[in-house]
Structure formats: structure tokens, C-alpha cells
Design a protein around this motif. Sequence first.
Motif, PDB file in Angstrom:
ATOM      1  N   PHE A  94       0.832  -1.202   0.000  1.00 20.50           N
ATOM      2  CA  PHE A  94       0.000   0.000   0.000  1.00 20.50           C
ATOM      3  C   PHE A  94       0.862   1.245   0.000  1.00 20.50           C
ATOM      4  N   GLN A  95       1.968   1.224   0.794  1.00 25.36           N
ATOM      5  CA  GLN A  95       2.869   2.386   0.846  1.00 25.36           C
ATOM      6  C   GLN A  95       3.424   2.667  -0.540  1.00 25.36           C
ATOM      7  N   ARG A 125       3.343   6.052  -2.824  1.00 21.40           N
ATOM      8  CA  ARG A 125       4.472   6.774  -3.455  1.00 21.40           C
ATOM      9  C   ARG A 125       4.176   7.023  -4.923  1.00 21.40           C
ATOM     10  N   GLU A 126       3.651   5.971  -5.544  1.00 22.11           N
ATOM     11  CA  GLU A 126       3.324   6.126  -6.967  1.00 22.11           C
ATOM     12  C   GLU A 126       2.294   7.215  -7.180  1.00 22.11           C
ATOM     13  N   LEU A 158       0.560  -1.931 -12.430  1.00 17.84           N
ATOM     14  CA  LEU A 158       1.709  -1.051 -12.619  1.00 17.84           C
ATOM     15  C   LEU A 158       2.099  -1.003 -14.085  1.00 17.84           C
ATOM     16  N   LEU A 159       2.045  -2.195 -14.724  1.00 17.58           N
ATOM     17  CA  LEU A 159       2.357  -2.272 -16.152  1.00 17.58           C
ATOM     18  C   LEU A 159       1.425  -1.338 -16.925  1.00 17.58           C
ATOM     19  N   VAL A 160       0.157  -1.428 -16.533  1.00 18.91           N
ATOM     20  CA  VAL A 160      -0.846  -0.588 -17.205  1.00 18.91           C
ATOM     21  C   VAL A 160      -0.493   0.880 -17.028  1.00 18.91           C
ATOM     22  N   MET A 168       8.902  12.688 -13.987  1.00 15.66           N
ATOM     23  CA  MET A 168       9.662  11.669 -13.279  1.00 15.66           C
ATOM     24  C   MET A 168       9.072  10.300 -13.519  1.00 15.66           C
ATOM     25  N   ASP A 169       9.943   9.348 -13.675  1.00 11.30           N
ATOM     26  CA  ASP A 169       9.513   7.950 -13.723  1.00 11.30           C
ATOM     27  C   ASP A 169       9.617   7.402 -12.314  1.00 11.30           C
ATOM     28  N   TYR A 170       8.929   6.303 -12.130  1.00  8.51           N
ATOM     29  CA  TYR A 170       8.917   5.716 -10.803  1.00  8.51           C
ATOM     30  C   TYR A 170      10.278   5.100 -10.502  1.00  8.51           C
ATOM     31  N   GLU A 171      10.781   5.396  -9.261  1.00 10.61           N
ATOM     32  CA  GLU A 171      12.043   4.776  -8.858  1.00 10.61           C
ATOM     33  C   GLU A 171      11.800   3.814  -7.715  1.00 10.61           C
ATOM     34  N   PRO A 172      12.307   2.650  -7.847  1.00 12.04           N
ATOM     35  CA  PRO A 172      12.067   1.656  -6.776  1.00 12.04           C
ATOM     36  C   PRO A 172      12.684   2.135  -5.465  1.00 12.04           C
TER      37      PRO A 172
END
Length: 987
Positions: free
Chosen positions: A521-522, A526-527, A759-761, A922-926
Motif C-alpha cells: 500500500f505504501q 508513493r506512486e 503497474l504495467l498498465v 519523473m519515472d517511478y524509482e524503486p
Amino acid sequence: MSGRHEKEKGVNVQVLLRCRPSNEEELRNNAPQVVKCNEYQREVAVSQNIAGKQFDRVFTFDKVFGPSAQQKDLYEQAVVPIVNEVLEGFNCTIFAYGQTGTGKTYTMEGECKRAKTGPNGELPAGAGVIPRAVQQIFDTLEGQNAEYSVKVTFLELYNEEITDLLAPEEISKVILEEKLKKQLPLMEDGKGGVLVRGLEEEIVTSASEIFTLLERGSAKRRTAETLLNKQSSRSHSLFTITIHIKEATPEGEELIKCGKLNLVDLAGSENISRSGARDCRAREAGEINKSLLTLGRVITALVEHLGHIPYRDSKLTRLLRDSLGGRTKTCIIATVSPAVHCLEETLSTLDYAHRAKNIKNKPEVNQKMMKSTLIKDLYGEIERLKSEVYAAREKNGVYIPKERYYQEESERKAMAEQIEKMGVLLETQQKQLQELQDKYVAQVQQCSDLSGKLEMTEKNLNETVKLLANSEDELKKCHYVLKEKEFIICEQKKAENALAHEACVLRSDLEKALKDNASLFQKIGREDKLNTDNRVVVNNFQAELAQQIGTLYNLVALSVSQQNEHLQSVEKLCCSFTDIHDKAILEMKKKVTAARALHVSHMEAVQNIVRLHKASSNAALDKISSLASSNAHSIEEFFSSEASKAASMFDDLQHSLATHQGEMTVFAEELRQRFHVSIDQTKDISDYANEILDKLSEESVRVQNHAVQADEVQMKSISSFQNAYEEQSMSDAEKLIADMTNLVYNHVRRQRELVDARLLVFKESAAVNKIFLDGHVSSMEGITTDAKRKWQAFAIQAEKDAKDTADYSVAKHCRTEELLQHCMSAAESAFKHYEITQESVNEMGSKHVSDMVSLIRNATDSNEQHDAEIYRMSEQEQGITRGIVDSIKAHSKSLETFQDDHSSQASSIKQRAEETFQQRYMDYEPSGTTPIRSEQDVPSKGTIELLRAIPMEALVEEFRENNSFESFEPKELKPSLIPRPPLRPIN
Ligand code: ADP
Ligand code: MG
């Protein structure tokens, strides 16, 4: 037909209701009215106040007369048909029933008795039913011219004693005792009817007599009242009118038709209570109300169709027997008061009257008597009376002392009454006997019912004993089964404990899975944040883009306006140039014509001089006349040829000037056209620039829309994902708790898959958005470069045009100079010719030569002047052309700056877009906190199955092997020995 039908079925007693107006006292006390009469619907409504609530009781009658109804109305509507039936030969009765003071006497007798009839035989308005009926009878019979007789009787019934109200005066004057003994007995007439013996029958011969009679009766009543201390409200009065009418049959036989009208003014109804109407004990209250009570009971018996109708219980019912269920037509007028204090009595009267409606009579016409029979009867009567008179006079017959007579008479009376009473007693006893017999039959029936019941009960008992034995067997079996079940339950409890332990282990696994869920969920949070940041960046970029496009648009608009200004100035310059040109040409023309005129005049002057010289030389040179003449001739020829040459020369000059002029106009026209073309081109450029800007703004709007849509879609998908995730996790958690098996693994896997897919979507949608935005930016770049290219082409074209125009004007200028030179050479050749001419003429005379020289000098001056002017003109033209060239250069410079600005703007937009999409978006960063995919240690199905208890059947078998049913002793199960109830309630 209908008559017979009526006779068979019976006719209901007609019941009318009359409500009197409020009397003075009621008006004075302002007593509220509770009775409402609806004459049209024949309804009476009584409002009752029960426990503070208003109730309306409504009664319907055959006719209803409200407080405003007059005596005449009641009579005409209700009584006229009855009297007509009496005249037809029927017996009719009218009762007045109601509480004292409600208008019974008023209705029957009426008021204003003393007023008698009016002058035209009219009755006073207050006259009641009796006088009006008599009046109607007389009117009808007189109208028929019939032979008739009318007899009336008037009696009073008080305390079961009958008093004749029409008896001669002296009887009423006797002492009280005497009076008491003058009571009249009732006698059966042998035909089922009842007679009052010794009742005075008064023959009436006219309607007016009736008032005298009524007054006599009332007077007697009053006297009796004072004598007996009785009240009229407790006595009944009966007024009877008997009519005999002679009729003749077609055979000539004479018949007597007989009709009877009874008018009954009953005692006040308040003298009986409603319950009293049926209560036998009321009789003990005395004889006063006996007649009224009996009347009520008779009505009840008639209405309820009881077998026994107690007519004989009172004198009133005996007298009026025929009117109640007999062959007489009956009408009851119930009278009520509208006041609230009479409410109870009013309701009682209404109930009574309403009940009486159901009595049915079978009216029959009285048989017509033959006149001869009637006469025979009358003769018999006369004979009887005669013998009585004779006996009395002669004292022939039984003579007894007065005391004894009275004694015997009273004894006889007492006996007669006793007989009557015994009759009544017999009737009641017969009734009782009947009742007792009925009771006996009922008892016998009950007895047989009870014996049947007893048999049934015995049978039931036997069955029950059998059932008990069976039940005991069953009980033993049940105990055995109980033990068996307890053993099974024990085994299953063990299995349950093992399962509970396993469930605890699974629960710890589930807790871990829940933790993982929380960290997932966290991650989603962030996303979400990243997405919102990106959205802000896109929005900012959009705003900046819009701003920059706005400035670009302003720049282009400015440039267009500058170009327009510039074109206007160029146009102005061209115009001034052509104007100057035109003016110069005109001046030149003028000067040429002036020069020509001068030349011609000089030539004429020369000719004149030549002629003069000729004349002078003629005289001097006669000698050489032949020579001279030839000389003169040759000169003349020479001059003419010269003149023609000069003319052709001037013509040439003129012609070249004209062509020059034409060329100049063509040049001006061309210049104008070119400028027009260049203006059009500039306009096209500006249009094109506008179009580009429109496209750009459209693109930006599209980009904006797309950004909004993409944002919406992303938000929606995120929320739906959230919902789906919540639903899924909820349902899965429930399932997990329910199953507690391998679902944990599936759950985790499914969630991961779900998260990955979502997430892929998201990524895909972000990539698509980026591609879309890149595409738009590149298309915008394409548009911008296109525009740049166009601008450059336009600038080059404009430059070329300007150069062309300059070249053209230079060429034109050269041509003009050429033409001018040509003109000058022509003028020089002309000058040479003149010199030659001068030289040739010089021989003839120096004077002429000087003239010619001066002349030619003049021409040269003017030519020089002309030349100077043309020079000046060409200088002016050059200045103008230079101005045009300068302005075009300035224009191209401004175009260059515009181009520079435009390219710098476009590059800045490009730079911005690049910056936005490469740096800010920005792209998502792990984060590294996302839980790692891990294999859970899930117990296999087999191991779980192993935890199960042994199947029931196996347990049962095991139990039965160890404990056989035969050896089983069903112990008394004491509560302490029972380990627990076999079926324990769960939860
Ligand atoms: P009852 O005979 O029932 O005791 P009465 O006939 O003596 O009653 O009437 C009582 C009083 O009411 C009389 O003074 C009478 O004039 C008056 N009265 C009764 N009914 C009416 C009516 N319909 N119109 C006018 N007055 C009436
Ligand atoms: Mg009365």
C-alpha cells in the motif's frame, strides 16, 4: 293483483317523525340543538358527545317533519291518504308517540280550538289531525253527494280504566266514588273485536261540531285530572271516527260501506324506560304504565316474530289489537324535541319508532253490509234496549237492592279481572312448560354426547399404554446411541484441537502476509504522489507553452502591422514619383511646343528678310537677274528643304518624347503592379502565419485536453485499482479466515500479479502519454520549421522583387538618358544645319546671320535649360528609387529580426518541452521497501487431512466392538455422571 299481493305479504307500519321547534324556555336558555332533520332524504341525525367525541346517529323514516313543518304540511303529506283509505272502507289508526311536551297533543288535536272555523269554513293554522280529518271526511262525502253517517267516540285510558270523555255532563258531576264506578268495561263483540260497553257515540253532522266535542272532551279531562290528581302525560286518549256510507249496487241493492279511523294520543314515553319495555318486573311498578309497556312488548313480539303476542296484557293493546299486526292500516307519528336535555329520551323514541317500522299489517277492506241486515241488527238492538227499559220501568225482572247490586257488580268485575289474569297466567305457564321441555331435550342430548366422549377416552388410554411400552424400548436404544455419540464426540474433539493448533500456525503466516500488504500500500502511495507531481509539471508546462505561443502570436501580429505600414510608405513614394514624372513630362511638352513656335516665327522672319533682301537686290542686281533669279530660286529651294528637314527633326523629337512619356506611364503601371503583387504576397505570408498560429493554438488545446484526459484516466484507474484491491483483499481475507489453507499463497501471488499488471498498465499509459506528447512537440517543431522555411522563401522572394524593381528602374533611367541624349544629338544636328544654313545665308546678309545666331543661341539656352531640368528630374527619380530601396532593405531587416525572434521562441519552446519531459517528468524509482516475493511454507492437503478425526462409521464400529448392545446397561443418567450435554449449543 297488487292488492292481493299486499294482503299476502303484509304492509309495513308507516312511521313518521316530527321534531318540534325549540320552545321559549329552551330559546331563553340557549339550549343547543342536537337533532337535525333532512326532510328530503327522510333522515334524522342526532349528534352525541361520547367521551369528548362527536358522534352522529342517523335514523331513516317514511317521512320526516322538521321544526319548520306546519300542521297543514304534516296533514297533507301524511294523513290525507290515510283518510282517503278510511273513506274506501279500511280501518286505519294513527298513533302519536313521544316524550311529554314534544307535541303529541299538538299534532293530534292542535291549538286554537276556540277559534273554530273561519268565515269560509277554513280551519285555523294550528288545527291538528283530528279536526282536519273530520273536515276532509265531510268535504269528500258532501262532494260525492253520498248518504252517510259519521259517529265519533272519545275515551281516555288511565291506570287501566276507561273513561268516556263524551258522556253527558251530569255523570262527570257525580262524586268521586260514583265516578270511579262509572268506568266502562271492555267486551268481546263475538267477531274477534273489542267493544267498550256503554260508550257514548256522538253523531256528527258538520265539521265545525268537532271543536265543540274536542273542547268537551278536554274539559272533562281537566276535571278528571283535578279529581284524580292524574296527569294527562300519563293517560292515553283515543278518538275514533266511524263512517257509514250508503252505496247502491248495479242490481239496485243498497250496501253500507264502513270505515273507522282511530287517532291515539299516547301517554308520555318517558314513563317507560327502554329496558322496561321488556322487563316483566316493571309491571310491579303499578298499572299506570301497563298499557304503554304492553304496547312496547307487543311491538317487540311482532317485530321479532315471537309466537305469543301479549295483546291481552293491557286494555290499550286489546282495544287496538287490530291496528298492531291485524287488518288495520297503521301509522305512528313519533315526536321529539330538538333540545340537548331531552337527548336520552329522543334517542329512546327514535329507537322505538325505528323498531316499530318492521311491524307488518295485512289491511283488509271492511265487508260491506246489506242495508237490510244492518236494519235487522239495529232492530235487534232496539228490541234489547226496549226490554231493558221496560224491565227498568216496570221493575219486572230481578230486583236487587242497590248495595247488593254494586257488590255483585264489583264481585263480577273482580272475577272478570281474575279470569283475565288467570288467562295471562296460563299463557305464561304454557310458555314455561314449553321452555322446560326444550331444556329436557337438550339435557338428554348432552348426556348421550358425554357417554360417547367417555368411550373415546378409554380407547385413547389403551393406545397410550401401548405407546408407553414402545417408548421405553426406544429410550434404551437412545441411551446406547447417546454413549456412542459421546465416544465419537470425544474423538472429534481431539481432531478439533489438532486443527486449532494448525490454524494458529496459519494465522501467523497470515499476519506476515498482511504486513506485506501494508508495505505494498505504501508503494502505491508513493506512486500516487509521483503521479500528482507529474501532473503539476504537465500543467505548468502547458501554461508556459500557452504564454509563449501568445507572445509569438503578438510578435507576428506586430510584424504584420509593420509590413503593412512599410508597404503603405512604399506605395506613397511610388505615387509621388509618378506625380513628379507626369509634371516634368507636361512641362517638357510645353517647352517643346514653345520652342517650335519660336522656330516657326523666326523662320517667317527670315523669309520676310529674304523677301526684303530680294526686293532690294532686285533693284540693285537687275543686271544679273538671270543669275540672281536662279540664285534666288536655289535659295528658296534650299530654304524649303531646310524647313522640311527641320520640321521632320522636330517631329522626330516630339515622337521620341511621346514614346518616352508612354514608356514612363507603362513603367509606373508596372511598378504599381509589382507593388501590388508584393503586398498580396505579404498578405499571404501574414495569413499563413495566422494559420500556423491557429494550428499551434489548436495543438496546444489538444495537448491540454489530452493531458486532462490522461490525468482523469490515470486517476480513475488508480481509484478502480484501489477499490478492486480493497474488495479483493476483503473477500480474500474472509476466505482465508474461512478456509485457513493454501489460499495464503494464492492470495499473495494473485495480489502481486494484480499489482504488477496494474503497474504495467500505468507505465504503459505513461509511455503512451509521453509518446503522444513527443509526437505533438515534434509536429509543432515541424510546423515551426515549415513556417521558418516559408518565411525565408518569402524574404528571398521579397528581396528579389525589390532588386528586380531597382534594376527595372535603373534600366528605365538609362533609357530615359538615352532618349535625352538622342534628343540632344537631334538638337545638335539641327544646330549644325542651322550653322550650315547660316554660313550659306551669311553670303546673303550678315544681319540675318546675327539674327539667326541669336535665335539659335536662344534655342540652345532653352535646350540647356531643358537639359538641366531633365537632369534634375532624373536626380529626383533616383532619390525616390533610393528611398524605396532603403525602405525595402529596412523591411527585409525587420523580417530578419522577426525570423530571429520566431526561431528563438520556437527553440525556447522546444528546449522547454525537452526540459519538461527529460528532467521534470519523473519515472517511478524503486524504493527497495517493496516486499520481496517469497514462497510460503504451506502445509500440504495430505497433512491437513491427517488431522481429521476418524470417520464416524469407523468410530461407531470401534465403539460397538468394545461395547455390545446386549451387555449394555442403561444406567440412570445422573446429572453428575454426564460429562456434558450431548448437544452443546454452539456460541
Ligand atoms: P305532549 O302532548 O306531547 O305532551 P303538547 O302537544 O302538549 O305535548 O306540546 C307541548 C307544547 O309545545 C305546546 O305548548 C305546544 O303548543 C308546543 N308545540 C309542540 N309541537 C309544536 C310544533 N310542532 N309547533 C309549535 N309548537 C309546538
Ligand atoms: Mg299531550
